[in-house]
Design a protein around this motif. Sequence first.
Motif, PDB file in Angstrom:
ATOM      1  N   TYR A  38       0.838  -1.206   0.000  1.00 18.11           N
ATOM      2  CA  TYR A  38       0.000   0.000   0.000  1.00 18.11           C
ATOM      3  C   TYR A  38       0.869   1.251   0.000  1.00 18.11           C
ATOM      4  CZ  TYR A  38      -4.104  -2.884   1.000  1.00 18.11           C
ATOM      5  OH  TYR A  38      -5.109  -3.806   0.922  1.00 18.11           O
ATOM      6  N   LEU A  39       1.972   1.208   0.748  1.00 19.90           N
ATOM      7  CA  LEU A  39       2.891   2.346   0.767  1.00 19.90           C
ATOM      8  C   LEU A  39       3.513   2.568  -0.601  1.00 19.90           C
ATOM      9  CD1 LEU A  39       4.409   4.522   2.336  1.00 19.90           C
ATOM     10  CD2 LEU A  39       6.120   2.796   2.942  1.00 19.90           C
ATOM     11  N   LYS A  40       3.891   1.484  -1.285  1.00 20.91           N
ATOM     12  CA  LYS A  40       4.452   1.613  -2.630  1.00 20.91           C
ATOM     13  C   LYS A  40       3.431   2.185  -3.603  1.00 20.91           C
ATOM     14  CE  LYS A  40       7.885  -2.096  -2.210  1.00 20.91           C
ATOM     15  NZ  LYS A  40       8.335  -3.412  -2.729  1.00 20.91           N
ATOM     16  N   LEU A  41       2.161   1.786  -3.431  1.00 20.12           N
ATOM     17  CA  LEU A  41       1.106   2.333  -4.287  1.00 20.12           C
ATOM     18  C   LEU A  41       0.961   3.835  -4.086  1.00 20.12           C
ATOM     19  CD1 LEU A  41      -1.279   2.045  -6.242  1.00 20.12           C
ATOM     20  CD2 LEU A  41      -2.707   1.452  -4.266  1.00 20.12           C
ATOM     21  N   VAL A  42       0.950   4.256  -2.829  1.00 22.67           N
ATOM     22  CA  VAL A  42       0.817   5.685  -2.530  1.00 22.67           C
ATOM     23  C   VAL A  42       2.021   6.452  -3.067  1.00 22.67           C
ATOM     24  CG1 VAL A  42       0.694   7.392  -0.673  1.00 22.67           C
ATOM     25  CG2 VAL A  42      -0.626   5.280  -0.510  1.00 22.67           C
ATOM     26  N   LEU A  43       3.223   5.935  -2.849  1.00 22.31           N
ATOM     27  CA  LEU A  43       4.426   6.595  -3.357  1.00 22.31           C
ATOM     28  C   LEU A  43       4.422   6.657  -4.873  1.00 22.31           C
ATOM     29  CD1 LEU A  43       7.201   5.140  -1.010  1.00 22.31           C
ATOM     30  CD2 LEU A  43       6.235   7.436  -0.992  1.00 22.31           C
ATOM     31  N   GLY A  44       3.949   5.590  -5.520  1.00 24.67           N
ATOM     32  CA  GLY A  44       3.867   5.595  -6.985  1.00 24.67           C
ATOM     33  C   GLY A  44       2.958   6.696  -7.495  1.00 24.67           C
ATOM     34  N   LEU A  45       1.806   6.878  -6.840  1.00 17.83           N
ATOM     35  CA  LEU A  45       0.885   7.948  -7.243  1.00 17.83           C
ATOM     36  C   LEU A  45       1.495   9.326  -7.001  1.00 17.83           C
ATOM     37  CD1 LEU A  45      -2.462   6.473  -5.844  1.00 17.83           C
ATOM     38  CD2 LEU A  45      -1.671   6.467  -8.210  1.00 17.83           C
ATOM     39  N   ILE A  46       2.211   9.462  -5.877  1.00 24.87           N
ATOM     40  CA  ILE A  46       2.872  10.738  -5.592  1.00 24.87           C
ATOM     41  C   ILE A  46       3.938  11.038  -6.637  1.00 24.87           C
ATOM     42  CG2 ILE A  46       4.359  11.958  -3.952  1.00 24.87           C
ATOM     43  CD1 ILE A  46       2.907  10.491  -1.711  1.00 24.87           C
ATOM     44  N   PHE A  47       4.710  10.039  -7.010  1.00 21.84           N
ATOM     45  CA  PHE A  47       5.775  10.236  -8.001  1.00 21.84           C
ATOM     46  C   PHE A  47       5.196  10.571  -9.376  1.00 21.84           C
ATOM     47  CE2 PHE A  47       8.756   7.309  -5.420  1.00 21.84           C
ATOM     48  CZ  PHE A  47       9.035   8.367  -4.572  1.00 21.84           C
ATOM     49  N   ILE A  48       4.042  10.000  -9.700  1.00 13.36           N
ATOM     50  CA  ILE A  48       3.392  10.358 -10.967  1.00 13.36           C
ATOM     51  C   ILE A  48       3.035  11.838 -10.975  1.00 13.36           C
ATOM     52  CG2 ILE A  48       1.306  10.039 -12.350  1.00 13.36           C
ATOM     53  CD1 ILE A  48       1.376   7.091 -11.603  1.00 13.36           C
ATOM     54  N   VAL A  49       2.482  12.312  -9.854  1.00 11.53           N
ATOM     55  CA  VAL A  49       2.116  13.727  -9.752  1.00 11.53           C
ATOM     56  C   VAL A  49       3.356  14.611  -9.856  1.00 11.53           C
ATOM     57  CG1 VAL A  49       1.119  15.480  -8.231  1.00 11.53           C
ATOM     58  CG2 VAL A  49       0.044  13.227  -8.403  1.00 11.53           C
ATOM     59  N   ILE A  50       4.441  14.211  -9.189  1.00 11.46           N
ATOM     60  CA  ILE A  50       5.673  15.006  -9.238  1.00 11.46           C
ATOM     61  C   ILE A  50       6.229  15.052 -10.661  1.00 11.46           C
ATOM     62  CG2 ILE A  50       8.052  15.153  -8.411  1.00 11.46           C
ATOM     63  CD1 ILE A  50       7.113  13.849  -5.833  1.00 11.46           C
ATOM     64  N   SER A  51       6.190  13.926 -11.367  1.00 11.84           N
ATOM     65  CA  SER A  51       6.664  13.902 -12.752  1.00 11.84           C
ATOM     66  C   SER A  51       5.849  14.844 -13.625  1.00 11.84           C
ATOM     67  CB  SER A  51       6.594  12.473 -13.305  1.00 11.84           C
ATOM     68  OG  SER A  51       7.436  11.602 -12.574  1.00 11.84           O
ATOM     69  N   ILE A  52       4.539  14.840 -13.454  1.00  7.24           N
ATOM     70  CA  ILE A  52       3.674  15.736 -14.232  1.00  7.24           C
ATOM     71  C   ILE A  52       3.984  17.190 -13.898  1.00  7.24           C
ATOM     72  CG2 ILE A  52       1.285  16.442 -14.629  1.00  7.24           C
ATOM     73  CD1 ILE A  52       0.473  13.534 -14.153  1.00  7.24           C
ATOM     74  N   ILE A  53       4.195  17.478 -12.612  1.00 10.84           N
ATOM     75  CA  ILE A  53       4.533  18.850 -12.205  1.00 10.84           C
ATOM     76  C   ILE A  53       5.844  19.285 -12.845  1.00 10.84           C
ATOM     77  CG2 ILE A  53       5.242  20.261 -10.234  1.00 10.84           C
ATOM     78  CD1 ILE A  53       3.243  18.716  -8.529  1.00 10.84           C
ATOM     79  N   TRP A  54       6.835  18.401 -12.879  1.00 15.43           N
ATOM     80  CA  TRP A  54       8.111  18.745 -13.503  1.00 15.43           C
ATOM     81  C   TRP A  54       7.932  19.038 -14.992  1.00 15.43           C
ATOM     82  CZ3 TRP A  54      12.345  20.874 -12.501  1.00 15.43           C
ATOM     83  CH2 TRP A  54      13.048  20.648 -11.318  1.00 15.43           C
ATOM     84  N   VAL A  55       7.164  18.224 -15.682  1.00 15.57           N
ATOM     85  CA  VAL A  55       6.954  18.433 -17.121  1.00 15.57           C
ATOM     86  C   VAL A  55       6.248  19.761 -17.360  1.00 15.57           C
ATOM     87  CG1 VAL A  55       5.768  17.567 -19.168  1.00 15.57           C
ATOM     88  CG2 VAL A  55       6.948  15.977 -17.659  1.00 15.57           C
ATOM     89  N   ILE A  56       5.225  20.055 -16.574  1.00 11.95           N
ATOM     90  CA  ILE A  56       4.510  21.331 -16.728  1.00 11.95           C
ATOM     91  C   ILE A  56       5.449  22.500 -16.467  1.00 11.95           C
ATOM     92  CG2 ILE A  56       2.651  22.762 -15.796  1.00 11.95           C
ATOM     93  CD1 ILE A  56       1.114  20.198 -15.201  1.00 11.95           C
TER      94      ILE A  56
END
Length: 230
Positions: A38-56
Motif C-alpha cells: 500500500y505504501l508503494k502504491l501511494v508513493l507511486g501515485l505521488i511520483f506520478i504527480v511530481i513527474s507531471i509537475i516537472w513536465v509542466i
Amino acid sequence: VHGDLRKFEVGVSEVNKKFQILQMQADYTRRVHPLCYYLKLVLGLIFIVISIIWVIHIFVYMLVIVDGIPNYPFLNNILTWLEEKNTGFIAVAAYGFFAYYLLWACMKGNIKFGIRFLCFTFYPMIPNETFMNSFLINVLLFNEWSIALTHFCTIAFGEYTRLTDINNIFCIQLTHMNFFKYFWDYHVFIYILIICFFITAIYLACKPTDRFEVAKMTEKDFEMKPLAQL
C-alpha cells in the motif's frame, strides 16, 4: 561474448527476484508485509504527480519564452512565496525534494536502460547483495548526475536562485560561452530531455515489466567460447 554475458547477468537478476518471491510465498506470514505494498502504491501515485509537475514546469518556465521572459514561473512562485513568509526552511526542503527526486529517477533509469537494452553493463543495487565494485560505479554515476542536476535545477528555479553564486555560474557565465551559448539559446538540452521523457513513458506503458525469458535459454547460450574466438 559481452552481449551473452549481459544477457546472463540480466537472467541471474530476474531469477533472483523470482526466488525471493517464492521464498515470500513459502513463508507468507513472516516475510510479506501487506502495508509495504500500500505504501508503494501511494508513493507511486505521488511520483506520478511530481513527474507531471516537472513536465509542466519545464514547458511553462523553460520552453515557453515570451520576449525573453519565461511565460509563467510556476514552482518558482511557490518557493519565492515560502521564502517571503519567513518559512525559508520549507522552501529549501521543497527545492531539495524536487532535486533528489530527479536524482533518484536517474538512478532508476540507469538500471532500467541497462536491463532492457543490454548496451552496457548495469549495476543494480540490491540490499545485502551489492558488491563493492557495483557500489562504487553507482557512486561515480551519482557524482556525474549531481553536477548535471545541479545545473538543471539552478536554471529551472532561476527566480528562486537569483543573486546567488551558483546562478551566476550556470545561468550567466556558462550560457554565454562561445560554443555552448547556442545550445542554451535554442533549448537543445531541454528538448532532448522532453523527447526522452515521452519516448520512455510510451515504451514503459507498452512494456511495463522487465520479464526476461530465462526458461527459453539453453546451456548453449552460455557455453564458454574458446579463447581463440575471443
